[in-house]
Every structure is written in C-alpha cells, then in structure tokens.
Scaffold this motif. Sequence first.
Motif, PDB file in Angstrom:
ATOM      1  N   TYR A   1       0.577  -1.221   0.284  1.00 26.35           N
ATOM      2  CA  TYR A   1       0.145   0.181   0.136  1.00 26.35           C
ATOM      3  C   TYR A   1       1.238   1.291   0.007  1.00 26.35           C
ATOM      4  CZ  TYR A   1      -3.846   3.201   1.220  1.00 26.35           C
ATOM      5  OH  TYR A   1      -4.979   3.300   0.563  1.00 26.35           O
ATOM      6  N   SER A   2       2.076   1.330   0.719  1.00 27.20           N
ATOM      7  CA  SER A   2       2.973   2.126   0.915  1.00 27.20           C
ATOM      8  C   SER A   2       3.306   2.438  -1.236  1.00 27.20           C
ATOM      9  CB  SER A   2       4.459   2.224   1.547  1.00 27.20           C
ATOM     10  OG  SER A   2       5.045   2.631   1.849  1.00 27.20           O
TER      11      SER A   2
ATOM     12  N   MET B   1       2.056   6.182  -6.583  1.00 26.66           N
ATOM     13  CA  MET B   1       0.471   7.544  -7.720  1.00 26.66           C
ATOM     14  C   MET B   1       1.178   8.903  -6.839  1.00 26.66           C
ATOM     15  SD  MET B   1      -2.661   6.361  -8.004  1.00 26.66           S
ATOM     16  CE  MET B   1      -3.511   8.179  -7.691  1.00 26.66           C
ATOM     17  N   SER B   2       2.464   8.963  -6.299  1.00 27.71           N
ATOM     18  CA  SER B   2       2.929  10.449  -6.175  1.00 27.71           C
ATOM     19  C   SER B   2       3.982  10.308  -7.562  1.00 27.71           C
ATOM     20  CB  SER B   2       4.102  10.729  -4.683  1.00 27.71           C
ATOM     21  OG  SER B   2       2.825  10.482  -3.425  1.00 27.71           O
TER      22      SER B   2
ATOM     23  N   MET C   1      -8.404   0.503   3.945  1.00 26.77           N
ATOM     24  CA  MET C   1      -7.917   0.380   2.228  1.00 26.77           C
ATOM     25  C   MET C   1      -9.058  -0.392   1.174  1.00 26.77           C
ATOM     26  SD  MET C   1      -3.995  -1.216   3.471  1.00 26.77           S
ATOM     27  CE  MET C   1      -2.973  -0.351   4.514  1.00 26.77           C
TER      28      MET C   1
ATOM     29  N   TYR D   1       0.531   5.728 -13.199  1.00 25.83           N
ATOM     30  CA  TYR D   1      -0.493   4.897 -12.569  1.00 25.83           C
ATOM     31  C   TYR D   1      -0.859   3.618 -12.955  1.00 25.83           C
ATOM     32  CZ  TYR D   1      -0.855   9.995 -11.874  1.00 25.83           C
ATOM     33  OH  TYR D   1      -1.439  10.996 -11.536  1.00 25.83           O
TER      34      TYR D   1
ATOM     35  N   LEU E   1       2.056   1.648  -3.190  1.00 24.82           N
ATOM     36  CA  LEU E   1       0.842   2.158  -3.883  1.00 24.82           C
ATOM     37  C   LEU E   1       0.908   3.601  -3.674  1.00 24.82           C
ATOM     38  CD1 LEU E   1      -1.675   2.204  -6.173  1.00 24.82           C
ATOM     39  CD2 LEU E   1      -2.990   1.418  -3.716  1.00 24.82           C
ATOM     40  N   LYS E   2       0.990   4.149  -2.793  1.00 26.71           N
ATOM     41  CA  LYS E   2       1.451   5.382  -2.250  1.00 26.71           C
ATOM     42  C   LYS E   2       2.182   6.301  -3.409  1.00 26.71           C
ATOM     43  CE  LYS E   2      -2.740   6.114  -0.158  1.00 26.71           C
ATOM     44  NZ  LYS E   2      -3.790   6.853  -0.190  1.00 26.71           N
ATOM     45  N   GLU E   3       3.218   5.888  -3.142  1.00 25.56           N
ATOM     46  CA  GLU E   3       4.718   6.091  -3.189  1.00 25.56           C
ATOM     47  C   GLU E   3       4.072   6.364  -5.221  1.00 25.56           C
ATOM     48  OE1 GLU E   3       7.569   3.707  -2.782  1.00 25.56           O
ATOM     49  OE2 GLU E   3       7.565   4.684  -0.921  1.00 25.56           O
TER      50      GLU E   3
ATOM     51  N   ASN F   1     -10.640   2.593  -0.085  1.00 22.55           N
ATOM     52  CA  ASN F   1      -9.818   3.531  -0.105  1.00 22.55           C
ATOM     53  C   ASN F   1      -9.591   3.243  -2.278  1.00 22.55           C
ATOM     54  OD1 ASN F   1      -9.375   6.489  -0.610  1.00 22.55           O
ATOM     55  ND2 ASN F   1      -6.841   5.438   0.019  1.00 22.55           N
TER      56      ASN F   1
ATOM     57  N   LEU G   1      -9.221   5.759  -5.332  1.00 21.07           N
ATOM     58  CA  LEU G   1      -8.008   5.674  -6.004  1.00 21.07           C
ATOM     59  C   LEU G   1      -8.479   5.307  -7.599  1.00 21.07           C
ATOM     60  CD1 LEU G   1      -5.365   3.846  -3.816  1.00 21.07           C
ATOM     61  CD2 LEU G   1      -5.941   6.434  -3.677  1.00 21.07           C
TER      62      LEU G   1
ATOM     63  N   ALA H   1       0.816   1.386 -10.516  1.00 18.38           N
ATOM     64  CA  ALA H   1      -0.232   1.380  -9.244  1.00 18.38           C
ATOM     65  C   ALA H   1      -1.623   0.688  -9.328  1.00 18.38           C
ATOM     66  CB  ALA H   1      -0.427   3.166  -8.961  1.00 18.38           C
TER      67      ALA H   1
END
Length: 756
Positions: free
Chosen positions: A95-96, A102-103, A134, A107, A98-100, A137, A141, A110
């Motif tokens: 999940y982390s 996305m940042s 999660m 995509y 995934l966030k990275e 969410n 996303l 992701a």
Amino acid sequence: MEKLDACIRNHDKEIEKMCNFHHQGFVDAITELLKVRTDAEKLKVQVTDTNRKFQDAGKEVIVQTEDIIRCRIQQRNITTVVEKLQLCLPVLEMYSKLKEQMSAKRYYSALKTMEQLENVYFPRVSQYRFCQLMIENLPKLREDIKEISMSDLKDFLESIRKHSDKIGETAMKQAQQQKTFSVALQKQNRVQFGKNMHFNDRIPEERNEVELKRAFEEEDENEEEVLTVQDLVDFSPVYRCLHIYSVLGDEETFENYYRKQRKKQARLVLQPQSNMHETVDGYRRYFTQIVGFFVVEDHILHVTQGLVTRAYTDELWNMALSKIIAVLRAHSSYCTDPDLVLELKNLIVLFADTLQGYGFPVNRLFDLLFEIRDQYNETLLKKWAGVFRDIFEEDNYSPIPIVNEEEYKVVISKFPFQDPDLEKQSFPKKFPMSQSVPHIYIQVKEFIYASLKFSESLHRSSTEIDDMLRKSTNLLLTRTLSSCLLNLIRKPHIGLTELVQIIINTTHLEQACRYLEDFITNITNISQETVHTTRLYGLSTFKDARHAAEGEIYTKLNQKIDEFVQLADYDWTMSEPDGRASGYLMDLINFLRSIFQVFTHLPGKVAQTACMSACQHLSTSLMQMLLDSELKQISMGAVQQFNLDVIQCELFASSEPVPGFQGDTLQLAFIDLRQLLDLFMVWDWSTYLADYGQPASKYLRVNPNTALTLLEKMKDTSKKNNIFAQFRKNDRDKQKLIETVVKQLRSLVNGMSQHT
C-alpha cells in the motif's frame, strides 16, 4: 418368614464364626497400630516441619514460576504478533508502494499494485479494520487515476493539435528529400543512356549532374538530422492511458473518447482559412497540419492494439479526403497566378507522396490534379495572352533588318528559319517576318516548359505527358494566340501594311509548328508516328488568322475606297464635262497602285482577291452614287464626266496592278457601269429594249430598274431645261423619246414584277 429367619440365623452364625476367626488378627493389628502411633506422631511432626520448610523454600520458586509463566505468555503473544505483522507488513508495504506510485504518477504500476493487493494480500488480512479502510479507498484511487490519465490524454491531444504542423512539416520534408534523391538518380540514369535533342532545345547534361550532386550533399547533411514522429511527440500519455483503461476494463470507453476527440480535431484541421488561396504559405500550413494529424494516427495504429483500427483510419481518411478535395477545388478556383497554381500542385504532390508513404490511398488527389491542371492551363493561357498582346504592341510590323552575321545567327537561334536564297544574299538584308515572330515562337516554347512543369511528378506515363503537352499547346495556338491575332487584326490602328505583315508572320509561324512538334517529342521521347499522338493545330490556327487578316484587308481597303469616294464633288447639272477624270478618283487609283505594290509579298490569290474586291467595291460605290435617292437630277454632261472616271478605272484594271489575272478578268468588275454608261452615252434604247432578256444582248448587265432610275433623273433635268427651250424641235423630240423610253421601261419593270 421362618425360612428367612432361619437363613438370617445361619448368616449370623457364619459372621460370628468369621469374626471369631479374624478377631485375633484384628487385635494384633490394633496392637501394632498403637505401637506405630508414636512413630506416626513423630513422622507427622517431621512431615509438618518438612512441609513448612518446603513451603518457605517454594515461595521464591512460585514467584519465579509465575514470572516464567508470564514470560511464556508474553513470548507466545509476541510470536502471534510477529506472525500477524508478517502477514500485514507486505500489505502495508504494497500500500505504501501504491502511494509512492501515485505520487510518482506511475499509474499503470499503481493499478497493477492494486490488483496484487486485492487478489493476494487483502484476503490474508481481511479481518483487520485497516484492511477494510484500504479496500474502501481503492475505488477512489482508481477513479483518481482515470481522471488524471484522461487529463494527461487531453493535454496530449491539445499538444499534438498545436504541433501537428511541425510534425507534418518534418514528414513532408523527409518525403521531399527522398523524392529529390530518387529524381536525381533517375535523371542521372537518363543522362547515361543519352537523349536526342534539338540543338537549341537541349537541356545541358551538366545541369543533371549538378542536381544529382546537390541531392547527395543534401542527403549527407540531413542524414544525421532525420527525425521521426516519436522524436517530436511524447506518446507516453496515450500508452499510459490505454494501459490504465485496459487494466480497469474500460478500454472501450477510452477508445470511443479518443476517436471522438480526434474526429473533432480532424474537422478543425480540415477547416481552411478564408484567405488560404492568397499565398502558398496558407496552403502549406493547411497541408502540414493534415499530414501531422494522419502521421500521428498512423503511429497510433501501429504501436497500439485496438485503439485505432485500419477501418477507422480509412474511414477518417476518406472523410478528410473528400473535405480536402472540396476545399482545394473551391480555393484553387480563386488562383489567377500560374506560379501559385504550380506551387499548389507541387504541394499537393508532396502531400500525396507523403501520405502514400504511410499507406493512405491518394488516387483521388491525383485525379484532382488533373482538374487543377486544366485550371493551371487556363491561368497560363491568360498569362500568355498578355504576353502575346505585349509582343504585338511592341512589334513594328516590318521585316527584321540584319546588318551582320552575328545578328543573323541571333535570329536563327531564336526561330527555325530556313531560306537558301536569303542565306546567299549579302549583308545588310532582311528576314521576311517581323520581330514578333521569333518572340512568339520563344514564348510558345516557354509555355510548353511551363505546362511541362505541372505534368512532372504526376506519376503519368510519357505518352500521357506528351498528350497533355500537345493538347495544352493546341489550346494556346487555337484559342489564345488565335484570339490575340484576331483582336490585333480588328484593331482600328492596324493599317493595310501591318495586315500584310501579319499575314506573312502567320505563314512563317505555321511553318514553324513542325519544329514545335519536334520540340515536344524531344522532351517526352514519344515519336510523332505513334497512333495516339495528338497533332498541333497550328495549320488551322494560322490559316484562320490569315483569313481574318485577308478579310480585314478587304474591309479596310473598301473603307479607304469609301473615304476617297466621299471626297467626290460632282456637278450633276453640268452641261459639259471637264475633259479629264475627277481628282479624287486619280488619287484613289494612285493609292491603290501603291497598296498593291505592298501586296507583292502576299500569296498570289490574296493579292488578286484584294484587287478584285477593291475594283468591285469601287464599281458598286460608283453605281450607288449614280442611283443615290438624294440625287434628283443628272445632266448628260455629268454622265459624260462620270464616264471619264469609269474609263480611268478600266484603264487601271487593264494595267494589271496585281499579276496573275487572265485576260480582262479584272475589267469585268466595271462591266455593269460600262454597259449602263454606254447605253446612255450612245442612247441606244431601241437595241436595249429589243434585245432585253437575250443572252447575246449588248446591254445584258443593265437592269431595267437601274436604267429607269437614272433615266428619270435625266428626264427631270430635261424638263427643267425645256422651260427655256421648249420651242426647239430637237429638244422636244428628245423629251418625247425620254418619256417614251420611261414608259416602256416601266412596263418592262411591271411585267418583271408580275412574273416574279
């Protein structure tokens, strides 16, 4: 009951026996117990003391044991936590990640991470609350990724819309370089095989070598600068968006949106500017944008699967092609400059070649070029009409004077003139044609060159090009040059001398047509003996111009005769003639002699026809003068004076002003006047009336109406004179004779009318 009692008694006896039997052992056991009671008490004390000691000693063990138990429980809990964390940590790490992603706007990665989370990791920890958060969410996303990807796609579409002209310009430049190189090689190959060219029409071979060298140099210079569409456009937004929507299972929505937006952009690209036809840059921008659009679509077709299909691009191209043809057909119709039309043709050819290289069918564009070719020929014809008019206006309509050999060679190099007699003459000498003839010949060749420029690169055979050149040249000769010649001939300031020179010029231009045919043959290498080869219509063109010039000569000659005749000032009531011909007539005859001397350069029949026409017109004018309705009276003296003038006309005709007439053919032009005047001079009315209608009549050409009209005018004059001479017998007899003849002529005329 007795038995029961008996049985009880028996059992009691047995019990008693048993007790008696074991009583001693029981006593012994009690005794022994009493003995060990003391020892038991001692043992009890010892055990109690030992127990106390054990209790005191076990307190620390219990404490330590409880600590051990507690540690064992903690250890077990820690192990459980570690196990659970080992299950959760990959989920949290993913999940982390995934966030990275996305940042970092990765995509597609992701989405792949989301799939792993949902399919692999979340099922392991689904019982935990954080996992549920999660899971809840992830759809948000995904929607964010879709929106961001769509935004990137919109930016990409806007970017390629802005840069489509640059993409198209690069693609067309590459196509032009390849074409230049290929053409140079072809020319070099033709030079090696050689061509038979006319000595003054040949293109130097050095020119082909220079073009080939230039093509190689340009190829070397641009070899390191070859750019592709990937170098000019970043297609990653399309790839990302396509992959993202594919992963999301919404690929059809993306395809529909992309195609819809590109169709909108296609309509915008295909919409021309209102003033596009004014400059070639307007057409160039229009073509580069379209090329850029379809180059991008072709790239998308080949590097993506299913985003666009061949059927879609074909449909889009057919729609665009129809619009392009309509736009070009409309805007090209405003072009009046042949140079602009030629540049437009070159752009269309380059445009077609470029897109053909990407697999798009362009046959309809080349069909359009045939329409534009007709328009190009029209603009050329208009331009050359102005050129011909300028040449005719600047011409002095006199033979070209030559004073030395250099000037002679200059004229020969411009115009294929061959005359052995002229070559033998010494300098100074003159060419028979005027200065406009070589200029016209040169301009016709220039027109052929200009027409050939449009025929190049049309992917047509030499036979078709030869046919196009000959047809356009025929249009130049039969329509433009012919029209210019006819307009020139009809201009008021063009005199007889100029008309004579024009006839001579057209004769030489007609003879030069075969050299123009050779010129076209040398360009196209198509023999004139080919069955389908079109012939030049120079013969009919210049023949028509000559006929018009001849007719204009006849007309102007008659007009000059009319001008002289209008100067006639007869005294129609004179009693006696002057004894010599009228001055205006002598001036007219002198003028005709000088003019017919100029006609010596004309073909014999033209000069003879002009001379005959002039004599006939003069005869008709003189006849009309006698029969003019405003002329009321004519005296015999006036008739005699008029007869003197007709005699001069007959003398002029008999002097053979133009050679070639047989016998008295020219004098026959005045036969009507001669017979009429002889009738009145001799006063032989009896013969006329008696022989009228007979083939052998002496006055066969005298019309009764004409004789009656003239006789009535003389009758009125006789009546006026008879007021003072009515007592003279001769005058009375003459008057009676006139009246008698008039009556007979009237009856003859009336009889003719009734018969008719």
